[in-house]
Design a protein around this motif. Structure first.
Motif, PDB file in Angstrom:
ATOM      1  N   THR A 167       0.825  -1.220   0.000  1.00  0.00           N
ATOM      2  CA  THR A 167       0.000   0.000   0.000  1.00  0.00           C
ATOM      3  C   THR A 167       0.858   1.270   0.000  1.00  0.00           C
ATOM      4  N   ALA A 168       2.142   1.085  -0.188  1.00  0.00           N
ATOM      5  CA  ALA A 168       3.059   2.232  -0.154  1.00  0.00           C
ATOM      6  C   ALA A 168       3.442   2.662  -1.566  1.00  0.00           C
ATOM      7  N   CYS A 169       4.034   3.841  -1.662  1.00  0.00           N
ATOM      8  CA  CYS A 169       4.711   4.219  -2.900  1.00  0.00           C
ATOM      9  C   CYS A 169       6.052   4.863  -2.561  1.00  0.00           C
ATOM     10  N   TYR A 170       6.908   4.837  -3.543  1.00  0.00           N
ATOM     11  CA  TYR A 170       8.236   5.446  -3.450  1.00  0.00           C
ATOM     12  C   TYR A 170       8.303   6.463  -4.576  1.00  0.00           C
ATOM     13  N   ILE A 171       8.832   7.642  -4.303  1.00  0.00           N
ATOM     14  CA  ILE A 171       8.729   8.756  -5.258  1.00  0.00           C
ATOM     15  C   ILE A 171      10.095   9.371  -5.547  1.00  0.00           C
ATOM     16  N   THR A 172      10.351   9.599  -6.833  1.00  0.00           N
ATOM     17  CA  THR A 172      11.526  10.385  -7.204  1.00  0.00           C
ATOM     18  C   THR A 172      11.207  11.201  -8.441  1.00  0.00           C
ATOM     19  N   ASN A 173      12.197  11.927  -8.952  1.00  0.00           N
ATOM     20  CA  ASN A 173      12.049  12.745 -10.151  1.00  0.00           C
ATOM     21  C   ASN A 173      13.166  12.437 -11.140  1.00  0.00           C
ATOM     22  N   VAL A 174      12.995  12.867 -12.383  1.00  0.00           N
ATOM     23  CA  VAL A 174      14.045  12.675 -13.388  1.00  0.00           C
ATOM     24  C   VAL A 174      15.305  13.445 -12.996  1.00  0.00           C
ATOM     25  N   VAL A 175      15.144  14.674 -12.544  1.00  0.00           N
ATOM     26  CA  VAL A 175      16.305  15.434 -12.058  1.00  0.00           C
ATOM     27  C   VAL A 175      16.083  15.819 -10.596  1.00  0.00           C
ATOM     28  N   PRO A 176      17.151  15.830  -9.798  1.00  0.00           N
ATOM     29  CA  PRO A 176      17.010  16.072  -8.363  1.00  0.00           C
ATOM     30  C   PRO A 176      17.136  17.543  -7.967  1.00  0.00           C
ATOM     31  N   TRP A 177      17.351  18.437  -8.965  1.00  0.00           N
ATOM     32  CA  TRP A 177      17.531  19.858  -8.657  1.00  0.00           C
ATOM     33  C   TRP A 177      16.514  20.685  -9.410  1.00  0.00           C
ATOM     34  N   ARG A 178      16.038  21.728  -8.754  1.00  0.00           N
ATOM     35  CA  ARG A 178      15.014  22.580  -9.352  1.00  0.00           C
ATOM     36  C   ARG A 178      15.558  23.369 -10.541  1.00  0.00           C
ATOM     37  N   PRO A 179      14.933  23.248 -11.721  1.00  0.00           N
ATOM     38  CA  PRO A 179      15.338  24.087 -12.843  1.00  0.00           C
ATOM     39  C   PRO A 179      14.879  25.526 -12.608  1.00  0.00           C
ATOM     40  N   PRO A 180      15.648  26.505 -13.119  1.00  0.00           N
ATOM     41  CA  PRO A 180      15.267  27.906 -12.930  1.00  0.00           C
ATOM     42  C   PRO A 180      13.869  28.190 -13.489  1.00  0.00           C
ATOM     43  N   GLN A 181      13.116  29.029 -12.802  1.00  0.00           N
ATOM     44  CA  GLN A 181      11.751  29.399 -13.224  1.00  0.00           C
ATOM     45  C   GLN A 181      10.830  28.193 -13.421  1.00  0.00           C
ATOM     46  N   ASN A 182      11.169  27.082 -12.794  1.00  0.00           N
ATOM     47  CA  ASN A 182      10.333  25.877 -12.920  1.00  0.00           C
ATOM     48  C   ASN A 182      10.160  25.392 -14.356  1.00  0.00           C
ATOM     49  N   ARG A 183      11.091  25.735 -15.235  1.00  0.00           N
ATOM     50  CA  ARG A 183      10.999  25.181 -16.596  1.00  0.00           C
ATOM     51  C   ARG A 183      11.229  23.679 -16.537  1.00  0.00           C
ATOM     52  N   ASP A 184      10.853  22.990 -17.639  1.00  0.00           N
ATOM     53  CA  ASP A 184      11.179  21.567 -17.732  1.00  0.00           C
ATOM     54  C   ASP A 184      12.701  21.411 -17.767  1.00  0.00           C
ATOM     55  N   PRO A 185      13.213  20.326 -17.215  1.00  0.00           N
ATOM     56  CA  PRO A 185      14.641  20.065 -17.423  1.00  0.00           C
ATOM     57  C   PRO A 185      14.898  19.838 -18.917  1.00  0.00           C
ATOM     58  N   SER A 186      16.031  20.303 -19.396  1.00  0.00           N
ATOM     59  CA  SER A 186      16.369  20.108 -20.812  1.00  0.00           C
ATOM     60  C   SER A 186      16.717  18.650 -21.070  1.00  0.00           C
ATOM     61  N   ALA A 187      16.758  18.291 -22.353  1.00  0.00           N
ATOM     62  CA  ALA A 187      17.149  16.917 -22.714  1.00  0.00           C
ATOM     63  C   ALA A 187      18.548  16.611 -22.185  1.00  0.00           C
ATOM     64  N   ASP A 188      19.425  17.586 -22.244  1.00  0.00           N
ATOM     65  CA  ASP A 188      20.796  17.379 -21.773  1.00  0.00           C
ATOM     66  C   ASP A 188      20.843  17.162 -20.265  1.00  0.00           C
ATOM     67  N   GLU A 189      20.093  17.986 -19.541  1.00  0.00           N
ATOM     68  CA  GLU A 189      20.082  17.861 -18.079  1.00  0.00           C
ATOM     69  C   GLU A 189      19.515  16.502 -17.664  1.00  0.00           C
ATOM     70  N   ALA A 190      18.450  16.098 -18.338  1.00  0.00           N
ATOM     71  CA  ALA A 190      17.847  14.794 -18.026  1.00  0.00           C
ATOM     72  C   ALA A 190      18.815  13.670 -18.370  1.00  0.00           C
ATOM     73  N   ALA A 191      19.467  13.790 -19.529  1.00  0.00           N
ATOM     74  CA  ALA A 191      20.387  12.737 -19.974  1.00  0.00           C
ATOM     75  C   ALA A 191      21.547  12.585 -18.996  1.00  0.00           C
ATOM     76  N   MET A 192      21.996  13.718 -18.471  1.00  0.00           N
ATOM     77  CA  MET A 192      23.124  13.692 -17.535  1.00  0.00           C
ATOM     78  C   MET A 192      22.779  12.906 -16.274  1.00  0.00           C
ATOM     79  N   MET A 193      21.521  13.006 -15.831  1.00  0.00           N
ATOM     80  CA  MET A 193      21.122  12.356 -14.589  1.00  0.00           C
ATOM     81  C   MET A 193      20.560  10.952 -14.821  1.00  0.00           C
ATOM     82  N   LEU A 194      20.423  10.575 -16.092  1.00  0.00           N
ATOM     83  CA  LEU A 194      19.783   9.296 -16.410  1.00  0.00           C
ATOM     84  C   LEU A 194      20.481   8.072 -15.823  1.00  0.00           C
TER      85      LEU A 194
END
Ligand code: URA
Length: 213
Positions: free
Chosen positions: A105-132
């Protein structure tokens, strides 16, 4: 080998470092330390906190979001702001909670990138790829039975999806050998509440699948 998005500005050495560091981690605690220490992603400079995870790492279900926003950056935990409150309500409706101590009954939560992008924009393809490499390792170490991918960012980063989430939602894919359901992101549902009925249908499908694992 993973199909990553185009790597325009990614420094190959940094990507190699990320892959090597991630591969060396044998526990989630080690992975958290490695992510916190990683200097290869520019987003880290503008962030107050590294947002690694929340919930129960033993959960059958792992939920992957996009990136921390303002509230998450302050708290150092994912999905604590308005979309997090909706997320909790949505999953409570199918008996799932991040505070549950029972894997079923639990869930575990994370995000594609662990740091907030400026102005809450989506992380770029490069930023996501770096953390992949870290995200792949995160999934492997958490070893959930099912995965939910929230919105466009995880769909693109993990599966190279080219279609938008309104087309993808409700479809099952495979990530790290595990069934993964594309769902609408709660932030999008707050902007377009009319789509909540689609999210509800997807939650029902998820509930049925969870009952089978
Ligand atoms: N949106 C996300 O995708 N992740 C968070 O942690 C918060 C908002």
């Amino acid at each position: 080998a993973t199909a990553a998005p185009p790597l325009h500005a990614v420094q190959p050495d940094h990507l190699g470092v990320a892959a090597e560091l991630a591969a060396q981690c044998t526990t989630l605690d080690e992975l958290r330390v490695a992510v916190e220490a990683f200097e290869g992603c520019a987003l880290k400079k503008g962030a107050r906190n590294t947002v690694f995870c929340d919930g129960n790492p033993a959960a059958d279900l792992m939920i992957i979001g996009e990136a921390p926003g303002r509230d998450e950056d302050s708290a150092g935990r994912p999905f604590v702001g308005a979309s997090g409150q909706l997320l909790d309500k949505m999953f409570a409706a199918i008996g799932i909670s991040r505070t549950s101590t029972d894997a079923k009954t639990a869930c575990y939560i994370t995000n594609v990138v662990p740091w907030r992008p400026p102005q809450n924009r989506d992380p770029s393809a490069d930023e996501a790829a770096m953390m992949l490499p870290f995200l792949h390792r995160h999934i492997a170490l958490a070893a959930p039975k099912l995965i939910v991918l929230l919105g466009n960012v995880p769909a693109r980063a993990l599966l190279g999806a080219t279609m938008g989430i309104t087309k993808l939602r409700g479809q099952w894919a495979e990530v790290e050998g595990r069934p993964a359901l594309h769902m609408l992101h709660p932030a999008g549902l707050l902007r377009n509440p009319i789509n909540k009925r689609m999210a509800w249908a997807d939650l029902q499908a998820l509930r049925a699948r969870l009952d089978e694992v």
